[in-house]
Design a protein around this motif. Structure first.
Motif, PDB file in Angstrom:
ATOM      1  N   GLY A 172       0.825  -1.206   0.000  1.00 32.13           N
ATOM      2  CA  GLY A 172       0.000   0.000   0.000  1.00 32.13           C
ATOM      3  C   GLY A 172       0.858   1.254   0.000  1.00 32.13           C
ATOM      4  N   TYR A 173       1.957   1.208   0.745  1.00 25.25           N
ATOM      5  CA  TYR A 173       2.869   2.357   0.773  1.00 25.25           C
ATOM      6  C   TYR A 173       3.523   2.567  -0.586  1.00 25.25           C
ATOM      7  N   ASP A 174       3.835   1.478  -1.298  1.00 22.37           N
ATOM      8  CA  ASP A 174       4.380   1.603  -2.651  1.00 22.37           C
ATOM      9  C   ASP A 174       3.443   2.424  -3.538  1.00 22.37           C
ATOM     10  N   PHE A 175       2.152   2.113  -3.462  1.00 26.16           N
ATOM     11  CA  PHE A 175       1.164   2.830  -4.277  1.00 26.16           C
ATOM     12  C   PHE A 175       1.142   4.314  -3.886  1.00 26.16           C
ATOM     13  N   LEU A 176       1.196   4.575  -2.591  1.00 29.01           N
ATOM     14  CA  LEU A 176       1.218   5.965  -2.114  1.00 29.01           C
ATOM     15  C   LEU A 176       2.457   6.688  -2.641  1.00 29.01           C
ATOM     16  N   TYR A 177       3.616   6.045  -2.546  1.00 24.20           N
ATOM     17  CA  TYR A 177       4.867   6.645  -3.006  1.00 24.20           C
ATOM     18  C   TYR A 177       4.795   6.971  -4.496  1.00 24.20           C
ATOM     19  N   LEU A 178       4.335   6.023  -5.302  1.00 22.76           N
ATOM     20  CA  LEU A 178       4.242   6.243  -6.738  1.00 22.76           C
ATOM     21  C   LEU A 178       3.191   7.300  -7.074  1.00 22.76           C
ATOM     22  N   ASN A 179       2.164   7.367  -6.253  1.00 25.08           N
ATOM     23  CA  ASN A 179       1.134   8.387  -6.463  1.00 25.08           C
ATOM     24  C   ASN A 179       1.707   9.779  -6.231  1.00 25.08           C
ATOM     25  N   GLN A 180       2.509   9.914  -5.186  1.00 23.29           N
ATOM     26  CA  GLN A 180       3.069  11.223  -4.839  1.00 23.29           C
ATOM     27  C   GLN A 180       4.240  11.609  -5.737  1.00 23.29           C
ATOM     28  N   GLU A 181       5.069  10.623  -6.095  1.00 23.03           N
ATOM     29  CA  GLU A 181       6.277  10.919  -6.862  1.00 23.03           C
ATOM     30  C   GLU A 181       6.082  10.842  -8.379  1.00 23.03           C
ATOM     31  N   LYS A 182       5.154   9.997  -8.841  1.00 27.11           N
ATOM     32  CA  LYS A 182       4.986   9.760 -10.280  1.00 27.11           C
ATOM     33  C   LYS A 182       3.566  10.055 -10.763  1.00 27.11           C
ATOM     34  N   ASP A 183       2.720  10.570  -9.880  1.00 23.84           N
ATOM     35  CA  ASP A 183       1.318  10.835 -10.209  1.00 23.84           C
ATOM     36  C   ASP A 183       0.630   9.566 -10.730  1.00 23.84           C
ATOM     37  N   CYS A 184       0.958   8.429 -10.132  1.00 27.36           N
ATOM     38  CA  CYS A 184       0.372   7.150 -10.515  1.00 27.36           C
ATOM     39  C   CYS A 184      -1.004   7.007  -9.866  1.00 27.36           C
ATOM     40  N   LEU A 185      -2.019   6.722 -10.675  1.00 19.03           N
ATOM     41  CA  LEU A 185      -3.393   6.657 -10.170  1.00 19.03           C
ATOM     42  C   LEU A 185      -4.017   5.270 -10.273  1.00 19.03           C
ATOM     43  N   LEU A 186      -3.302   4.323 -10.885  1.00 16.86           N
ATOM     44  CA  LEU A 186      -3.900   3.005 -11.116  1.00 16.86           C
ATOM     45  C   LEU A 186      -2.888   1.900 -10.877  1.00 16.86           C
ATOM     46  N   GLN A 187      -3.313   0.885 -10.117  1.00 16.54           N
ATOM     47  CA  GLN A 187      -2.499  -0.311  -9.921  1.00 16.54           C
ATOM     48  C   GLN A 187      -3.228  -1.509 -10.523  1.00 16.54           C
ATOM     49  N   ILE A 188      -2.468  -2.386 -11.180  1.00 12.40           N
ATOM     50  CA  ILE A 188      -3.027  -3.582 -11.800  1.00 12.40           C
ATOM     51  C   ILE A 188      -2.341  -4.813 -11.229  1.00 12.40           C
TER      52      ILE A 188
END
Length: 425
Positions: A172-188
């Motif tokens: 879950g933290y990985d998703f948060l990190y990528l969201n904040q650093e890479k503007d990632c909005l979707l995980q598959i």
């Protein structure tokens, strides 16, 4: 922008999705898929997220592939009955490099950002993680996850360690990190990852107030119903040719049932809907010709192993399975093809000295992968099920020089599909 959800849905590539993802995907969106390097090779199931990622790339979406150098140290408990064996950091680094090489052949890395979560997880202290991540998730929330419930109720004696219990929070933290650093909005991910994905979505919402999304795909299972996976017991179809030869990889697709191949051509190829429907209709006219199996085997074997390897395994298959291949024709095969057969099917070496002293057929069959005992091999002989160099053998014989193909090989066959070859040198 083309409706990617409709495209993936008719192909059978969507199991779960977060409401609102269709609207988000009308815009260019950054997405990610992850692989824990708990093996030195990806496998058949690993192709699914890669295929989905390519579908997204074709429509202009941005993509990230995350290798779990940190999460691999913990071990995902999803669909596992027991705790994984812990890997050393050194082993995980070696596995990571192997997986990177495979991904470079399967993906256009100019369109794909490749990251390793060890680079940011290693910087977080335990206290910071507990205070900034752990505080957002009540125990009741964590206990409601299928990966936790199944593990606890299916293994009441040992339950689940805190190490594995924390896995979902780290992902879950990985998703948060990528969201904040890479503007990632979707995980598959696979359907077994739904709980981990929604944990990340919940963390992003609590920490940033943003909406994030997730999509899962159905798991591909083996004939015994167990998913293809890196640490499951049993045989897997690996992408590394050292673990699953290109011939065996090709034959896997050739042996898929008619019902499954109609599903697999939608999942594992990039053909259009119109072309797939046309190919299925053609296959149904003469299913015994295995037209779909050949088409899918061709596409995927070339993608994973290259055109040269594909052409080689087709030649091997022709030699092994062509009913008209009599002994005289077999003797005309050149060294290259014979060695390729040797590399791709179960095999064994014998020394010239051992061979000249005399080796009985039953002794070789016992040592082969075809039979577990001499009596079992003898029964097969009595049932006329054994062939040497495509010629039926009805009794035990002493193998001699005249049995050699190309002065060094002998090909054995049991039934229609089981082969073994020895090399004398």
């Amino acid at each position: 922008m083309k409706n990617i959800i409709d495209e993936l849905s008719w192909r059978g590539l969507i199991k779960n999705k977060v409401p609102g993802v269709e609207k988000q995907l009308k815009k260019r969106t950054t997405m990610y898929v992850g692989f824990d390097p708990t093996s030195d090779s990806l496998h058949l199931g690993s192709l699914l997220p890669i295929i989905i990622l390519i579908h997204f790339q074709k429509l202009g979406h941005k993509s990230i592939v995350l290798i779990g150098g940190a999460t691999g140290l913990i071990g995902d408990p999803s669909e596992k009955k027991n705790q994984r064996v812990f890997f050393s950091l050194e082993d995980l680094q070696k596995n990571t490099e192997s997986i990177k090489k495979q991904l470079s052949k399967l993906l256009n890395l100019e369109k794909t950002e490749l990251l390793n979560n060890f680079s940011w997880i290693k910087k977080i202290s335990l206290l910071d993680f507990l205070r900034n991540v752990g505080k957002h998730f009540p125990i009741n929330y964590m206990m409601s996850k299928d990966s936790v419930k199944k593990r606890i109720y299916n293994n009441k004696k040992n339950g689940m360690s805190f190490t594995e219990f924390s896995y979902s929070l780290i992902q879950g933290y990985d998703f948060l990190y990528l969201n904040q650093e890479k503007d990632c909005l979707l995980q598959i991910g696979g359907s077994d990852q739904w709980g981990n994905i929604t944990t990340g979505i919940e963390l992003i919402k609590k920490k940033t107030g943003k909406k994030a999304y997730g999509i899962t795909f159905p798991l591909v299972t083996k004939s015994d119903g167990i998913k293809f996976g890196k640490s499951e017991k049993g045989e897997n179809i690996w992408l590394d040719r050292k673990r699953t030869t290109p011939y065996k990889f090709y034959q896997f697709w050739m042996n898929v049932s008619d019902k499954e191949i109609e599903k697999f051509i939608k999942i594992y190829t990039f053909f259009s809907r119109e072309k797939i429907e046309s190919l299925i209709l053609k296959h149904r006219e003469n299913p015994e010709k295995r037209f779909l199996q050949k088409r899918v085997a061709e596409e995927i074997t070339q993608w994973v192993h290259g055109k040269k390897a594909y052409e080689e395994v087709v030649k091997i298959s022709h030699v092994l399975f062509c009913k008209k291949y009599i002994k005289d024709l077999l003797l005309t095969l050149d060294e290259k093809i014979l060695f390729s057969i040797y590399e791709n099917i179960p095999h064994m070496k014998l020394s010239y000295q051992e061979f000249e002293e005399g080796v009985s057929l039953l002794d070789v069959l016992k040592k082969s992968s075809l039979f577990s005992s001499k009596s079992e091999a003898n029964r097969a002989l009595n049932l006329n099920s054994i062939s040497i160099n495509k010629k039926l053998v009805k009794k035990n014989i002493l193998l001699q020089k005249e049995n050699l193909i190309g002065k060094k090989y002998i090909l054995f066959q049991f039934g229609k599909k089981n082969f073994f070859i020895i090399k004398v040198e």
